[in-house]
Design a protein around this motif. Sequence first.
Motif, PDB file in Angstrom:
ATOM      1  N   GLY A 164       0.594  -1.161   0.109  1.00 42.72           N
ATOM      2  CA  GLY A 164       0.027   0.061   0.167  1.00 42.72           C
ATOM      3  C   GLY A 164       0.867   1.416  -0.102  1.00 42.72           C
ATOM      4  N   VAL A 165       2.066   1.213  -0.310  1.00 37.53           N
ATOM      5  CA  VAL A 165       3.157   2.326  -0.211  1.00 37.53           C
ATOM      6  C   VAL A 165       3.346   2.724  -1.791  1.00 37.53           C
ATOM      7  CG1 VAL A 165       3.907   1.903   2.166  1.00 37.53           C
ATOM      8  CG2 VAL A 165       5.062   1.245  -0.029  1.00 37.53           C
ATOM      9  N   ASP A 166       3.639   3.916  -1.971  1.00 39.63           N
ATOM     10  CA  ASP A 166       3.969   4.590  -3.220  1.00 39.63           C
ATOM     11  C   ASP A 166       5.296   3.999  -3.752  1.00 39.63           C
ATOM     12  OD1 ASP A 166       5.964   6.470  -2.409  1.00 39.63           O
ATOM     13  OD2 ASP A 166       4.246   7.761  -1.914  1.00 39.63           O
ATOM     14  N   VAL A 167       5.568   4.009  -5.205  1.00 37.09           N
ATOM     15  CA  VAL A 167       6.872   3.690  -5.648  1.00 37.09           C
ATOM     16  C   VAL A 167       8.203   4.104  -4.998  1.00 37.09           C
ATOM     17  CG1 VAL A 167       8.080   3.305  -7.653  1.00 37.09           C
ATOM     18  CG2 VAL A 167       5.770   3.176  -7.915  1.00 37.09           C
ATOM     19  N   GLU A 168       8.026   5.461  -4.824  1.00 38.30           N
ATOM     20  CA  GLU A 168       9.290   6.060  -4.140  1.00 38.30           C
ATOM     21  C   GLU A 168       9.323   5.670  -2.764  1.00 38.30           C
ATOM     22  OE1 GLU A 168      10.829  10.890  -3.180  1.00 38.30           O
ATOM     23  OE2 GLU A 168       8.665  10.591  -3.931  1.00 38.30           O
ATOM     24  N   LEU A 169       8.536   5.650  -1.928  1.00 36.40           N
ATOM     25  CA  LEU A 169       8.649   5.036  -0.581  1.00 36.40           C
ATOM     26  C   LEU A 169       9.362   3.668  -0.585  1.00 36.40           C
ATOM     27  CD1 LEU A 169       8.658   5.109   2.311  1.00 36.40           C
ATOM     28  CD2 LEU A 169       6.239   4.626   2.353  1.00 36.40           C
ATOM     29  N   ARG A 170       8.865   2.911  -1.427  1.00 34.82           N
ATOM     30  CA  ARG A 170       9.317   1.575  -1.817  1.00 34.82           C
ATOM     31  C   ARG A 170      10.760   1.531  -2.231  1.00 34.82           C
ATOM     32  NH1 ARG A 170       5.512  -1.136  -5.530  1.00 34.82           N
ATOM     33  NH2 ARG A 170       4.128  -0.714  -4.205  1.00 34.82           N
ATOM     34  N   ARG A 171      11.002   2.250  -3.029  1.00 34.31           N
ATOM     35  CA  ARG A 171      12.533   2.303  -3.320  1.00 34.31           C
ATOM     36  C   ARG A 171      13.259   2.718  -2.121  1.00 34.31           C
ATOM     37  NH1 ARG A 171      11.505   5.185  -9.427  1.00 34.31           N
ATOM     38  NH2 ARG A 171      11.277   3.222 -10.536  1.00 34.31           N
ATOM     39  N   ASP A 172      12.981   3.665  -1.453  1.00 29.69           N
ATOM     40  CA  ASP A 172      13.533   4.207  -0.269  1.00 29.69           C
ATOM     41  C   ASP A 172      13.856   3.060   0.586  1.00 29.69           C
ATOM     42  OD1 ASP A 172      13.835   6.577  -1.269  1.00 29.69           O
ATOM     43  OD2 ASP A 172      12.099   7.455   0.185  1.00 29.69           O
ATOM     44  N   MET A 173      12.573   2.304   0.814  1.00 25.08           N
ATOM     45  CA  MET A 173      12.686   1.213   1.901  1.00 25.08           C
ATOM     46  C   MET A 173      13.810  -0.169   1.060  1.00 25.08           C
ATOM     47  SD  MET A 173       9.028   0.400   3.385  1.00 25.08           S
ATOM     48  CE  MET A 173       8.062   1.800   4.064  1.00 25.08           C
ATOM     49  N   TRP A 174      13.531  -0.342   0.007  1.00 26.93           N
ATOM     50  CA  TRP A 174      14.837  -1.224  -0.239  1.00 26.93           C
ATOM     51  C   TRP A 174      16.016  -0.719  -0.161  1.00 26.93           C
ATOM     52  CZ3 TRP A 174      12.313  -2.038  -6.087  1.00 26.93           C
ATOM     53  CH2 TRP A 174      11.556  -2.553  -6.051  1.00 26.93           C
ATOM     54  N   SER A 175      16.403   0.668  -0.520  1.00 23.73           N
ATOM     55  CA  SER A 175      17.716   1.167  -0.230  1.00 23.73           C
ATOM     56  C   SER A 175      18.299   0.800   1.151  1.00 23.73           C
ATOM     57  CB  SER A 175      17.922   2.446  -0.622  1.00 23.73           C
ATOM     58  OG  SER A 175      19.159   3.282  -0.135  1.00 23.73           O
ATOM     59  N   VAL A 177      16.920  -1.175   3.444  1.00 24.84           N
ATOM     60  CA  VAL A 177      17.343  -2.820   3.530  1.00 24.84           C
ATOM     61  C   VAL A 177      18.542  -3.160   3.224  1.00 24.84           C
ATOM     62  CG1 VAL A 177      16.402  -4.998   3.109  1.00 24.84           C
ATOM     63  CG2 VAL A 177      14.671  -3.343   3.842  1.00 24.84           C
ATOM     64  N   ARG A 178      18.863  -2.910   1.967  1.00 21.77           N
ATOM     65  CA  ARG A 178      20.335  -3.298   1.642  1.00 21.77           C
ATOM     66  C   ARG A 178      21.379  -2.675   2.405  1.00 21.77           C
ATOM     67  NH1 ARG A 178      18.164  -1.321  -3.506  1.00 21.77           N
ATOM     68  NH2 ARG A 178      17.326  -3.250  -4.741  1.00 21.77           N
ATOM     69  N   ARG A 179      21.192  -1.416   2.923  1.00 17.34           N
ATOM     70  CA  ARG A 179      22.206  -1.083   3.781  1.00 17.34           C
ATOM     71  C   ARG A 179      22.344  -1.497   4.964  1.00 17.34           C
ATOM     72  NH1 ARG A 179      20.433   3.997   3.468  1.00 17.34           N
ATOM     73  NH2 ARG A 179      19.881   4.212   5.468  1.00 17.34           N
ATOM     74  N   LEU A 180      21.252  -1.971   5.827  1.00 21.64           N
ATOM     75  CA  LEU A 180      21.243  -2.943   6.847  1.00 21.64           C
ATOM     76  C   LEU A 180      21.831  -3.939   6.747  1.00 21.64           C
ATOM     77  CD1 LEU A 180      17.584  -2.149   7.974  1.00 21.64           C
ATOM     78  CD2 LEU A 180      19.488  -1.539   9.340  1.00 21.64           C
ATOM     79  N   ARG A 181      21.471  -4.855   5.543  1.00 21.26           N
ATOM     80  CA  ARG A 181      22.291  -6.106   5.140  1.00 21.26           C
ATOM     81  C   ARG A 181      23.775  -5.906   4.880  1.00 21.26           C
ATOM     82  NH1 ARG A 181      21.975  -8.551  -0.036  1.00 21.26           N
ATOM     83  NH2 ARG A 181      22.668  -6.186  -0.778  1.00 21.26           N
ATOM     84  N   ASP A 182      24.148  -4.693   4.530  1.00 17.87           N
ATOM     85  CA  ASP A 182      25.509  -4.669   4.394  1.00 17.87           C
ATOM     86  C   ASP A 182      26.221  -4.343   5.772  1.00 17.87           C
ATOM     87  OD1 ASP A 182      25.175  -4.584   1.692  1.00 17.87           O
ATOM     88  OD2 ASP A 182      25.106  -2.602   1.224  1.00 17.87           O
ATOM     89  N   GLN A 195       8.283  -8.638  -7.556  1.00 18.47           N
ATOM     90  CA  GLN A 195       9.267  -7.919  -8.145  1.00 18.47           C
ATOM     91  C   GLN A 195      10.304  -7.397  -6.898  1.00 18.47           C
ATOM     92  OE1 GLN A 195       7.805  -4.014  -9.388  1.00 18.47           O
ATOM     93  NE2 GLN A 195       9.911  -3.300 -10.091  1.00 18.47           N
ATOM     94  N   GLU A 196       9.600  -7.305  -5.824  1.00 16.49           N
ATOM     95  CA  GLU A 196      10.439  -6.708  -4.473  1.00 16.49           C
ATOM     96  C   GLU A 196      11.391  -7.875  -4.270  1.00 16.49           C
ATOM     97  OE1 GLU A 196       8.769  -4.232  -1.162  1.00 16.49           O
ATOM     98  OE2 GLU A 196       7.928  -6.176  -0.809  1.00 16.49           O
ATOM     99  N   ALA A 197      10.873  -9.132  -4.300  1.00 12.64           N
ATOM    100  CA  ALA A 197      11.790 -10.290  -4.008  1.00 12.64           C
ATOM    101  C   ALA A 197      12.859 -10.528  -5.030  1.00 12.64           C
ATOM    102  CB  ALA A 197      11.288 -11.659  -3.851  1.00 12.64           C
ATOM    103  N   GLU A 198      12.571 -10.314  -6.289  1.00 12.76           N
ATOM    104  CA  GLU A 198      13.547 -10.344  -7.367  1.00 12.76           C
ATOM    105  C   GLU A 198      14.431  -9.321  -7.283  1.00 12.76           C
ATOM    106  OE1 GLU A 198      13.212 -11.037 -12.078  1.00 12.76           O
ATOM    107  OE2 GLU A 198      11.395 -10.598 -10.890  1.00 12.76           O
ATOM    108  N   GLU A 199      14.093  -8.025  -6.853  1.00 11.11           N
ATOM    109  CA  GLU A 199      15.059  -7.079  -6.740  1.00 11.11           C
ATOM    110  C   GLU A 199      15.891  -7.131  -5.516  1.00 11.11           C
ATOM    111  OE1 GLU A 199      16.371  -3.153  -7.414  1.00 11.11           O
ATOM    112  OE2 GLU A 199      14.904  -4.329  -8.655  1.00 11.11           O
ATOM    113  N   MET A 200      15.645  -7.600  -4.517  1.00  7.50           N
ATOM    114  CA  MET A 200      16.456  -7.739  -3.190  1.00  7.50           C
ATOM    115  C   MET A 200      16.804  -8.694  -2.698  1.00  7.50           C
ATOM    116  SD  MET A 200      13.936  -4.948  -0.970  1.00  7.50           S
ATOM    117  CE  MET A 200      14.483  -5.078   0.528  1.00  7.50           C
ATOM    118  N   ALA A 201      16.347 -10.015  -2.858  1.00  6.72           N
ATOM    119  CA  ALA A 201      16.661 -11.185  -2.130  1.00  6.72           C
ATOM    120  C   ALA A 201      17.979 -11.745  -2.655  1.00  6.72           C
ATOM    121  CB  ALA A 201      15.544 -12.329  -2.332  1.00  6.72           C
ATOM    122  N   ASP A 202      18.673 -12.397  -1.665  1.00  8.59           N
ATOM    123  CA  ASP A 202      19.761 -13.120  -2.059  1.00  8.59           C
ATOM    124  C   ASP A 202      19.129 -14.592  -2.190  1.00  8.59           C
ATOM    125  OD1 ASP A 202      21.808 -11.221  -1.498  1.00  8.59           O
ATOM    126  OD2 ASP A 202      21.365 -11.317   0.591  1.00  8.59           O
TER     127      ASP A 202
END
Length: 308
Positions: A164-175, A177-182, A195-202
């Motif tokens: 239920g969040v917009d595309v911009e917020l989704r991208r911010d969250m992806w960024s 999450v990646r930083r936390l993983r790092d 698409q979220e799993a495809e974009e982010m998951a290991d």
Amino acid sequence: MHAAIEVSALEKTYASGFTALKPLDLAIRRGEIFALLGPNGAGKTTLISIICGIVNPSAGRVLVEGHDILLEPRKTRSLIGLVPQELTTDAFETVWDTVSFSRGLFGKRADPAHIERVLRDLSLWEKRDSKILSLSGGMKRRVLIAKALSHEPQILFLDEPTAGVDVELRRDMWSLVRRLRDEGVTIILTTHYIQEAEEMADRVGVINRGELILVEEKAELMRKLGRKRLVLQLQERLAAIPPSVARENLELAGGGAELVYTYDAKAGRTGITALLGDLAAAGIRFTDLRTEQSSLEDIFVDLVRRAA
């Protein structure tokens, strides 16, 4: 690699007799983003709830960073941050108080610098004195994540984090999450947005009807199960595929203007080379070609359909 979470022969049957989880084994590596996919009712929420200490298992064992969730519930829960789908807190509290209170629940000393860092990372700093009820849906979603990160967990569960969040917020969250993983945080993600799993998951795990039907490196999963299509734009339309060219997984499309050949990694070059040779021998010419690859969503739907 050391396992952040080890699940062994885990089962859950409710008092009603419904079996939500059949004997399940799973190891989630430290510092990875693991996407858990499955249709509604597949057992995702039950599995997460057991690991987080919200639901008791019927059988089996779960270790969080080597600690048994039943023998050391306080220790294991302190290692975990959980981002649920909905925000349940006092609507009249401020963002700062809500996040700070969450840290205190885990017995952590007040750390304004850490709370400020979390709020800034989530673009909530300007809203720190705003009451929860005044926030938009996207901002409330950010508060959920801030609360989960308030006590500096080593493992973070994200249950439908961008629903239920917009595309911009989704991208911010992806960024984020990646930083936390790092930074070494282990991320477990459940999502309906493939698409979220495809974009982010290991790695990706697929659960259906309480059974874990697949766990695989995302890249390897795409390579092994993803299918490709070669689309040839024909110079002249065909009414039918000539027998000398016909083969499995070759079909006419676009009203006879295209030939579409579907192949997997094994067929690959050999199948394409043979097809092009047969087309040349039959005098069939094409003006353009392109290749397409199935997405993780295509693979997921196919796996669930087969399991059903």
